[in-house]
Scaffold this active site. Structure first.
Site, short mmCIF file in Angstrom:
data_model
loop_
_atom_site.label_atom_id
_atom_site.label_comp_id
_atom_site.label_asym_id
_atom_site.label_seq_id
_atom_site.Cartn_x
_atom_site.Cartn_y
_atom_site.Cartn_z
N SER A 153 -45.15 -3.41 33.59
CA SER A 153 -46.58 -3.66 33.43
C SER A 153 -46.89 -5.05 33.97
CB SER A 153 -46.96 -3.60 31.94
OG SER A 153 -48.27 -4.06 31.73
N TYR A 166 -45.80 -5.37 23.26
CA TYR A 166 -45.81 -4.61 24.52
C TYR A 166 -45.44 -5.49 25.70
CZ TYR A 166 -47.35 -1.47 28.23
OH TYR A 166 -47.39 -0.68 29.35
#
Length: 250
Positions: A153, A166
């Protein structure tokens, strides 16, 4: 990258395991790989949804897939060893591994981050990814030219406030990818990470509830990047952080 064009049927005879194959990018990747001839092994924790994707692939006339229910919140190494054993018994080799499944957790300052959520996100995004890779690696070594793709990401390459577990898990994912890539440098295996970028998925909607989803690329739009990751005739890169957006044609 924008000029990449996958050759029809280039995955014929190949077996690819896709985690998180019941929704969004994972589901689309599984269907796309099958459309290019791959036998896809679908993995996810919802058996009913796995069966639906299985039926959809079959109805399209693509190679018969397989599916393995897998709960990534389970940290028992035996579960992941059994997955590898099942694949070995049925197929003998694994040509590709797309580690797509991820847990967003919640957006919160580190100071107030819920500990249980932190542990769960790290288990799904890091520990389970490590375990599945560890036990599947011998099967990928059995393939003539294997490929492993970790899902990263943008917040795993540049930290951002409130992305908590995350973001940290995706930094760990990049580290795992780089470490493994260096270890297999002299083999026939390539290991890379893929950052899907902002994509029209349920996870994105949960993170940005006020965003217009129609302004975002669909999972289908970014599939050229996912095909390229498994296309050993055109991709020999190893240890690279790839951005799916680089493959979208204007």
């Amino acid at each position: 990258m924008k000029n990449y064009q996958a050759e029809a049927g280039f995955l014929t005879g190949k077996t690819i395991l896709v985690t998180g194959a019941t929704n969004g990018i994972g589901k689309q990747a599984a269907i796309t790989y099958a459309s290019y001839g791959a036998t896809v092994i679908l993995s996810g924790r919802n058996t009913k949804k796995l069966e639906m994707v299985y039926d959809e692939i079959e109805s399209l006339g693509f190679p018969q897939p397989a599916f393995i229910p897998l709960n990534l919140q389970n940290n028992d190494p035996e579960q992941y060893s059994q997955v590898a054993d099942l694949i070995e018994a049925e197929f003998g080799v694994l040509d590709g591994l797309l580690l797509n499944a991820s847990d967003l957790g919640l957006l919160s300052p580190i100071e107030h981050f819920d500990e249980e959520t932190w542990y769960r996100v790290m288990q799904v995004n890091v520990n389970a990814t490590f375990l599945l890779t560890k036990y599947c690696l011998p099967l990928i070594r059995n393939a003539k030219q294997g490929a492993i793709a970790f899902t990263s990401s943008g917040v795993g390459r540049q930290g951002r406030a409130y992305w908590g577990a995350y973001a940290v898990s995706k930094f760990a994912t990049e580290g795992l990818m780089q470490t493994l890539a260096d270890e297999v440098e002299k083999s026939d295996i390539i290991v890379n990470s893929i950052n899907p970028g902002a994509t029209r998925t349920n996870m994105r909607a949960n993170a940005y509830p006020g965003e217009d989803p129609n302004s975002l690329p669909t999972p289908e739009d970014i599939m050229p990047a996912y095909l390229w990751l498994m296309d050993r005739s055109q991709n020999s890169r190893n240890g690279q952080a790839i951005d799916a957006r680089d493959f979208i044609k204007n």
